[in-house]
Design an enzyme around this catalytic site. Structure first.
Site, PDB file in Angstrom:
ATOM      1  CG  LEU A 154      -2.089  -1.037   1.113  1.00  0.00           C
ATOM      2  CD1 LEU A 154      -3.013  -0.906   2.317  1.00  0.00           C
ATOM      3  CD2 LEU A 154      -2.896  -0.903  -0.175  1.00  0.00           C
ATOM      4  NE  ARG A 155       4.776   0.385  -3.772  1.00  0.00           N
ATOM      5  CZ  ARG A 155       5.404  -0.781  -3.806  1.00  0.00           C
ATOM      6  NH1 ARG A 155       5.943  -1.296  -2.699  1.00  0.00           N
ATOM      7  NH2 ARG A 155       5.529  -1.439  -4.930  1.00  0.00           N
TER       8      ARG A 155
ATOM      9  CG  ASP B 243       6.981  -9.449  -0.197  1.00  0.00           C
ATOM     10  OD1 ASP B 243       7.292 -10.507  -0.745  1.00  0.00           O
ATOM     11  OD2 ASP B 243       6.479  -8.479  -0.816  1.00  0.00           O
TER      12      ASP B 243
ATOM     13  CG  HIS C 292      10.988 -11.865  -1.385  1.00  0.00           C
ATOM     14  ND1 HIS C 292      10.308 -10.992  -2.198  1.00  0.00           N
ATOM     15  CD2 HIS C 292      12.172 -12.090  -2.004  1.00  0.00           C
ATOM     16  CE1 HIS C 292      11.051 -10.697  -3.257  1.00  0.00           C
ATOM     17  NE2 HIS C 292      12.193 -11.349  -3.159  1.00  0.00           N
TER      18      HIS C 292
ATOM     19  CG  HIS D 184       6.137 -13.522  -4.368  1.00  0.00           C
ATOM     20  ND1 HIS D 184       7.300 -14.192  -4.113  1.00  0.00           N
ATOM     21  CD2 HIS D 184       6.294 -12.271  -3.846  1.00  0.00           C
ATOM     22  CE1 HIS D 184       8.132 -13.391  -3.460  1.00  0.00           C
ATOM     23  NE2 HIS D 184       7.529 -12.220  -3.289  1.00  0.00           N
TER      24      HIS D 184
ATOM     25  CG  ASN E  53      11.973 -10.224  -7.373  1.00  0.00           C
ATOM     26  OD1 ASN E  53      12.202 -11.371  -7.757  1.00  0.00           O
ATOM     27  ND2 ASN E  53      12.665  -9.650  -6.403  1.00  0.00           N
TER      28      ASN E  53
ATOM     29  CG  ASP F 232       3.730  -9.322  -4.968  1.00  0.00           C
ATOM     30  OD1 ASP F 232       3.835  -8.341  -4.206  1.00  0.00           O
ATOM     31  OD2 ASP F 232       4.720  -9.876  -5.475  1.00  0.00           O
TER      32      ASP F 232
ATOM     33  CG  HIS G 134       6.629   0.166  -8.798  1.00  0.00           C
ATOM     34  ND1 HIS G 134       7.383   0.595  -7.726  1.00  0.00           N
ATOM     35  CD2 HIS G 134       6.653  -1.193  -8.743  1.00  0.00           C
ATOM     36  CE1 HIS G 134       7.856  -0.445  -7.065  1.00  0.00           C
ATOM     37  NE2 HIS G 134       7.419  -1.552  -7.643  1.00  0.00           N
TER      38      HIS G 134
ATOM     39  CG  PHE H 251      11.770  -6.366  -9.854  1.00  0.00           C
ATOM     40  CD1 PHE H 251      11.734  -7.379 -10.804  1.00  0.00           C
ATOM     41  CD2 PHE H 251      13.007  -5.916  -9.405  1.00  0.00           C
ATOM     42  CE1 PHE H 251      12.912  -7.936 -11.296  1.00  0.00           C
ATOM     43  CE2 PHE H 251      14.193  -6.470  -9.892  1.00  0.00           C
ATOM     44  CZ  PHE H 251      14.147  -7.477 -10.845  1.00  0.00           C
TER      45      PHE H 251
HETATM   46  O1  DOR Z   1       7.749  -7.369  -7.943  1.00  0.00           O
HETATM   47  C1  DOR Z   1       7.755  -7.147  -6.755  1.00  0.00           C
HETATM   48  N1  DOR Z   1       7.471  -5.923  -6.274  1.00  0.00           N
HETATM   49  N2  DOR Z   1       8.089  -8.128  -5.925  1.00  0.00           N
HETATM   50  C2  DOR Z   1       8.286  -7.923  -4.615  1.00  0.00           C
HETATM   51  O2  DOR Z   1       8.596  -8.869  -3.912  1.00  0.00           O
HETATM   52  C3  DOR Z   1       8.150  -6.562  -4.043  1.00  0.00           C
HETATM   53  C4  DOR Z   1       7.277  -5.722  -4.875  1.00  0.00           C
HETATM   54  C5  DOR Z   1       7.337  -4.251  -4.539  1.00  0.00           C
HETATM   55  O3  DOR Z   1       7.312  -3.896  -3.363  1.00  0.00           O
HETATM   56  O4  DOR Z   1       7.375  -3.434  -5.462  1.00  0.00           O
END
Ligand code: DOR
Length: 429
Positions: free
Chosen positions: A64-65, A153, A180, A232, A278, A305, A309, A323
């Protein structure tokens, strides 16, 4: 008394093994009655003929950032995305800025969710301070403050002694360590699955072994020291390792994500950074093994997951891009389109992996349509086709590899503790 009556829907509740036409009466935020015919004077009625009525979905893996990156997501936007996807409870991962690695940050997230969230938010706290994989975080204090499990994670815990201590410590509280699984020594510098395709594209590869190595190590540690949940899962050999571990009665559970059964590494072909995730997307053989693992029960849970971004971190050369992909608003439709409509899983089995299974792993009193329980439900049109358009997402981020895909299964209504938060496929203001 606030009364809401959902009429004539096909109620599917894996917990009570129910799949049939029923009416559901909600009174004051709780489930009051589930019967073939319910009459209730003064109730607001939602007609659900031809629709699915399901327990609200639970996502045990979302980012959720908050705190730290409101440009990518906030609790307000992330919970709205969750509601649009039919999720009424989501667990948020600890790799925020600062990380959720002490009781004060757990408290902050819980308070913020109370104020601006539209679904239930349960924090997953960090295993180690600063997600550095060294000193254990204040695990007990964070549980007291409302964390439901532990995970670093986004980062693996490379040191086996640290993972051991974490498993031992978490076992006292009967909560799992969510791992993870990535051997950084093998994955370092890579940006997609290592294969003939990575060579052809000229992109540095991450071998599937990076995941499998850590799955094997963590299973060995769980055999001795505690409860493990593997996040994942993406590779065929990981599924095999987990299957064998379960046969030996080792305390391990796991999840996969919709992108690991609906996409292969081919999605990276046009250098679409929205397909950079990832662990990386894998081969057709891996996808088949993931589906087999879901069918035979090796894979317990489907989690999103959801990893928002912004454009600044995605519209870059492939190697430099972040990722992750957003998943809350497409997960259920991907499950319906790729697992249920294809008859790989029955609807009940699929919904179990989105409700009762995560609830059981995390010890939550959620995910079932029980009399007296919080009225968390979702109403879905299973036949409605729609085209994924990230510009319409409630999420602040648009990094979806499913842009333009035609999917089946539309969330019409999401109800959290009796409150309608999504109506006619739109978030209520
Ligand atoms: O692709 C991913 N993004 N894998 C992860 O384990 C973390 C995540 C992220 O926080 O952006």
């Amino acid at each position: 008394m606030a009364k809401l009556l959902i009429k004539n829907g096909r109620v599917v509740d894996p917990a009570s093994n129910l799949d049939g036409q029923r009416d559901v009466l909600i009174v004051d935020g709780k489930i009051k009655t589930i019967k073939s015919q319910v009459m209730s004077r003064g109730a607001r009625v939602i007609e659900a003929k031809g629709m699915l009525v399901l327990p609200g979905l639970i996502d045990m893996h979302a980012h959720l950032r908050d705190p730290g990156r409101p440009d990518k997501e906030t609790i307000a936007s992330g919970t709205r995305a969750a509601a649009m996807g039919g999720f009424t409870t989501i667990c948020c991962m600890a790799n925020t800025e600062p990380p959720i690695d002490n009781a004060a940050v757990v408290k902050y997230v819980k308070n913020k969710a109370e104020i601006e969230g539209v679904v239930n938010v349960l924090p997953i706290a960090a295993v180690t301070k600063g997600l550095k994989g060294e000193a254990l975080a204040e695990m007990g204090m964070m549980l007291k403050e409302g964390a439901v499990a532990f995970s670093d994670d986004g980062q693996p815990i490379m040191r086996a002694d640290v993972m051991r201590r974490a498993l031992e410590y978490a076992r006292q509280f009967k909560v799992p360590i969510i791992s993870h699984c990535e051997d950084k020594a093998l994955s370092h510098g890579g940006s997609m699955n290592e294969s003939a395709l990575s060579t052809a594209l000229g992109l540095p590869g991450i071998p599937a072994l990076a995941e499998e190595n850590m799955v094997a190590r963590d299973i060995a540690l769980a055999r001795e020291f505690g409860r493990l949940h593997i996040a994942h899962v993406s590779s065929a050999k990981s599924v095999d390792l987990i299957r064998q571990a379960k046969k030996k009665k080792i305390d391990v559970t796991c999840e996969t994500c919709p992108h690991y059964f609906s996409l292969t590494e081919e999605a990276v072909k046009g250098y679409d950074t929205n397909a950079k995730v990832n662990p990386p997307l894998k081969s057709r053989t891996d996808v088949k093994a993931i589906i087999k693992g879901l069918k035979d029960g090796t894979i317990d849970v489907i989690a999103t997951d959801h990893a928002p971004h912004n454009i600044e971190e995605k519209e870059l050369e492939f190697n430099s891009a972040a990722f992750g992909l957003v998943g809350l608003e497409t997960a259920l439709a991907l499950v319906i389109t790729y697992l249920v409509d294809t008859k790989e899983l029955t609807l009940k089995k699929a919904i179990e992996k989105l409700t009762t299974s995560p609830a059981k792993i995390l010890g939550l009193n959620k995910g079932a349509l029980k009399i007296g329980a919080d009225a968390d439900l979702v109403i879905v049109d299973p036949k409605a086709g729609w085209t994924v358009d990230p510009s319409q997402f409630a999420s602040k981020s648009k990094n979806s590899p499913f842009n333009g895909w035609k999917l089946k299964g539309k969330v019409l209504c999401t109800i959290v503790s009796g409150k309608v938060v999504v109506r006619d496929g739109k978030v209520c203001s």
